[in-house]
Design an enzyme around this catalytic site. Structure first.
Site, mmCIF file in Angstrom:
data_model
loop_
_atom_site.group_PDB
_atom_site.id
_atom_site.type_symbol
_atom_site.label_atom_id
_atom_site.label_comp_id
_atom_site.label_asym_id
_atom_site.label_seq_id
_atom_site.Cartn_x
_atom_site.Cartn_y
_atom_site.Cartn_z
ATOM 1 N N LYS A 13 14.278 8.195 -7.623
ATOM 2 C CA LYS A 13 13.224 9.174 -7.330
ATOM 3 C C LYS A 13 13.500 9.904 -6.007
ATOM 4 O O LYS A 13 13.458 11.126 -5.939
ATOM 5 C CB LYS A 13 11.847 8.490 -7.247
ATOM 6 C CG LYS A 13 11.433 7.773 -8.521
ATOM 7 C CD LYS A 13 10.073 7.079 -8.374
ATOM 8 C CE LYS A 13 10.026 5.973 -7.330
ATOM 9 N NZ LYS A 13 10.858 4.798 -7.631
ATOM 10 N N ARG A 88 1.144 5.084 -8.526
ATOM 11 C CA ARG A 88 1.850 3.894 -8.963
ATOM 12 C C ARG A 88 0.952 2.948 -9.749
ATOM 13 O O ARG A 88 1.402 1.901 -10.196
ATOM 14 C CB ARG A 88 2.331 3.153 -7.721
ATOM 15 C CG ARG A 88 3.842 3.147 -7.546
ATOM 16 C CD ARG A 88 4.112 2.308 -6.322
ATOM 17 N NE ARG A 88 5.462 1.918 -6.196
ATOM 18 C CZ ARG A 88 6.376 2.556 -5.452
ATOM 19 N NH1 ARG A 88 6.070 3.673 -4.846
ATOM 20 N NH2 ARG A 88 7.575 2.055 -5.344
ATOM 21 N N ARG A 123 21.680 0.083 -1.581
ATOM 22 C CA ARG A 123 20.945 1.192 -0.951
ATOM 23 C C ARG A 123 20.938 1.045 0.571
ATOM 24 O O ARG A 123 20.731 -0.032 1.108
ATOM 25 C CB ARG A 123 19.500 1.213 -1.469
ATOM 26 C CG ARG A 123 18.612 2.156 -0.679
ATOM 27 C CD ARG A 123 17.422 2.642 -1.456
ATOM 28 N NE ARG A 123 16.516 1.590 -1.880
ATOM 29 C CZ ARG A 123 15.463 1.820 -2.670
ATOM 30 N NH1 ARG A 123 15.214 3.032 -3.117
ATOM 31 N NH2 ARG A 123 14.683 0.827 -3.010
ATOM 32 N N ARG A 167 9.264 -6.692 -7.213
ATOM 33 C CA ARG A 167 8.905 -5.271 -7.311
ATOM 34 C C ARG A 167 9.062 -4.764 -8.738
ATOM 35 O O ARG A 167 8.276 -3.941 -9.198
ATOM 36 C CB ARG A 167 9.752 -4.447 -6.334
ATOM 37 C CG ARG A 167 9.280 -4.622 -4.889
ATOM 38 C CD ARG A 167 10.309 -4.184 -3.887
ATOM 39 N NE ARG A 167 10.621 -2.772 -3.989
ATOM 40 C CZ ARG A 167 11.760 -2.235 -3.567
ATOM 41 N NH1 ARG A 167 12.689 -2.988 -3.011
ATOM 42 N NH2 ARG A 167 11.957 -0.948 -3.693
#
Ligand code: ADP
Ligand code: ADP
Ligand code: ZN
Length: 210
Positions: A13, A88, A123, A167
């Site tokens: 995203k 979310r 990441r 998550r």
């Protein structure tokens, strides 16, 4: 164009938002970045959010809804915006509907869970400007340094494998239902998030025009 980017943690995203914000000339509103900034500068909201983020849980709806409502009513959002990481949960989507702002399109970046784990473990992020990199697929020009602002890149604490599993669980439980929510409004577009970064961006732009 008022746009929402949906997708699992690590689906891309933020990466797509960087490209789209440049191409469409509209700001990105990333709730994750806003919360991390608050955490870094030690505001009351940041302190409240800390435990949730570190446990891989969502920050309570009313906290995030408040910051988004305020942000979307600022002047630079008048010609459009890209929401990255909000809504979310269904209550967040319902709150957004009540903010008096019409959403034009919702883009779901689809990536299976096994690919997510690899993405998130590589990441690296810039906590100053919010840019995101990857040790294999999106290297900065200079190792460990942000291309955009020159700050040091770091690994997010919540990108550790144990937290990522939680998550993902939270994503499937609380965020994935938003696909049906927006499908029902006829606004949902789906892109295959396993292609390379530029291809996904071009496909998204083509879908938005179509
Ligand atoms: P990712 O890009 O990997 O999906 P984010 O940077 O968007 O992660 O979010 C990091 C964390 O910030 C989330 O795990 C959650 O704790 C909090 N957060 C971000 N956006 C929201 C939101 N809309 N509602 C609740 N919590 C949020
Ligand atoms: P999100 O904002 O959805 O959590 P990010 O945009 O931060 O996801 O992307 C997660 C990680 O995967 C980052 O390290 C990013 O550089 C990398 N990445 C994003 N899109 C792709 C892609 N299409 N192919 C390979 N790696 C990607
Ligand atoms: Zn930076």
């Amino acid at each position: 164009m008022n746009l929402i980017l949906l997708g699992a943690p690590g689906a891309g995203k933020g990466t797509q938002a960087e490209i789209l914000c440049d191409r469409l000339q509209i700001p990105t509103i990333s709730t994750g970045n806003m919360i991390r900034e608050a955490l870094k500068s030690g505001t009351e909201m940041g302190q409240k959010a800390k435990a949730y983020i570190e446990a891989g849980q969502l920050v309570p709806d009313e906290v995030v809804i408040g910051i988004v409502d305020e942000r979307l009513h600022q002047d630079d959002c008048k010609n459009g915006f890209i929401l990255d990481g909000f809504p979310r949960t269904i209550p967040q989507a319902e709150a957004l509907d009540r903010m008096g702002i019409t959403i034009d399109r919702v883009v779901d970046i689809h990536v299976p869970d096994e690919v997510i784990t690899r993405r998130v473990s590589g990441r690296r992020v810039c906590l100053d400007c919010g840019n995101t990199y990857h040790v294999e697929t999106k290297k900065p020009l200079q190792d460990g340094v942000c291309d955009r602002c020159g700050s040091t890149l770091v690994q997010r604490k919540d990108d550790q494998p144990e937290t990522v599993q939680e998550r993902l669980r939270v994503y499937h439980d609380q965020t994935e239902p938003l696909r049906d929510y927006y499908e029902a409004t006829g606004k949902l577009l789906v892109v295959d998030g396993q292609q390379d970064i530029q291809t996904i961006a071009e496909q998204t732009l083509a879908l938005l025009k179509g």
